[in-house]
Design a protein around this motif. Structure first.
Motif, PDB file in Angstrom:
ATOM      1  N   UNK A  45      -1.010  10.047  14.492  1.00 31.52           N
ATOM      2  CA  UNK A  45      -0.377   8.804  14.504  1.00 31.52           C
ATOM      3  C   UNK A  45      -0.638   8.014  13.124  1.00 31.52           C
ATOM      4  N   UNK A  46       0.489   7.711  12.624  1.00 31.48           N
ATOM      5  CA  UNK A  46       0.234   6.924  11.420  1.00 31.48           C
ATOM      6  C   UNK A  46      -0.014   5.692  11.401  1.00 31.48           C
ATOM      7  N   UNK A  47      -1.051   4.934  10.878  1.00 27.29           N
ATOM      8  CA  UNK A  47      -1.147   3.348  10.621  1.00 27.29           C
ATOM      9  C   UNK A  47      -0.113   2.855   9.710  1.00 27.29           C
ATOM     10  N   UNK A 100      -1.792  -0.493   1.917  1.00 26.99           N
ATOM     11  CA  UNK A 100      -1.368  -1.828   2.313  1.00 26.99           C
ATOM     12  C   UNK A 100      -1.231  -2.012   3.597  1.00 26.99           C
ATOM     13  N   UNK A 101      -1.298  -3.300   3.959  1.00 26.60           N
ATOM     14  CA  UNK A 101      -1.153  -3.969   5.329  1.00 26.60           C
ATOM     15  C   UNK A 101       0.171  -4.062   5.627  1.00 26.60           C
ATOM     16  N   UNK A 102       0.640  -4.637   4.485  1.00 24.23           N
ATOM     17  CA  UNK A 102       1.931  -4.975   4.424  1.00 24.23           C
ATOM     18  C   UNK A 102       2.712  -4.453   3.234  1.00 24.23           C
ATOM     19  N   UNK A 103       4.084  -4.471   3.419  1.00 25.61           N
ATOM     20  CA  UNK A 103       5.000  -3.963   2.363  1.00 25.61           C
ATOM     21  C   UNK A 103       6.136  -4.605   2.227  1.00 25.61           C
ATOM     22  N   UNK A 104       6.730  -4.957   1.069  1.00 29.30           N
ATOM     23  CA  UNK A 104       7.927  -5.608   0.900  1.00 29.30           C
ATOM     24  C   UNK A 104       9.192  -4.651   1.421  1.00 29.30           C
ATOM     25  N   UNK A 105      10.137  -5.114   2.209  1.00 29.96           N
ATOM     26  CA  UNK A 105      11.203  -4.343   2.676  1.00 29.96           C
ATOM     27  C   UNK A 105      11.906  -3.905   1.514  1.00 29.96           C
TER      28      UNK A 105
END
Length: 167
Positions: A45-47, A100-105
């Protein structure tokens, strides 16, 4: 693991094998109560990071959306499904292990374009036309020219390596 036939919880593993190019484990199980056999697939299970859309909204990373976009670009192209699956796995690992917790589309789009450039030039241009939102034929033509330059530069490097190896 619960038996899908009788719902008993007492099952034993009969056989284990690597599947999906080593990214999963297939297990053959037998129910101790009813004797039926069934297979299970164990995958990590990937985060995955959250995606920041161009309008600032945040949403969960949707692996299926990524898969649909790549499949649409590769539609009716002669690319083996195993190669496509490997490319999707590379993309998923890259985003999961990027830290990264967030990534740009937009970053996701750039990474997908790079994978498609390696798989199939037509699929790359198809994806780029949607991703970069080409407004006219000129923008489309410019992207094709950039792709040709990149490909010819790669061929020159490969050809020079081949020619030098004869010396």
């Amino acid at each position: 693991m619960r038996c899908p036939y009788c719902t008993a919880t007492d099952t034993r593993v009969v056989d284990s094998r690597l599947g999906d190019n080593g990214d999963a484990v297939r297990r053959r199980r037998e129910c101790q109560q009813c004797g039926e056999r069934f297979s299970t697939l164990e995958q990590p299970v990937l985060q995955l990071p959250r995606v920041i859309k161009s309008d600032g909204r945040r949403e969960r990373f949707d692996e299926e959306k990524l898969r649909r976009g790549v499949d649409r670009a590769l539609e009716k192209r002669p690319v083996d499904s195993g190669i496509v699956a490997a490319a999707l796995n590379r993309l998923m690992r890259k985003f999961a292990h990027g830290g990264e917790r967030e990534v740009l589309a937009k970053q996701i789009g750039r990474e997908v374009m790079e994978e498609l450039r390696e798989l199939d030039e037509v699929a790359y241009v198809r994806f780029a036309s949607v991703y970069r939102n080409f407004q006219d034929l000129e923008a489309f033509s410019d992207e094709v020219e950039r792709l040709k330059e990149t490909l010819s530069d790669n061929n020159k490097v490969q050809l020079s390596l081949f020619v030098n190896s004869r010396d």
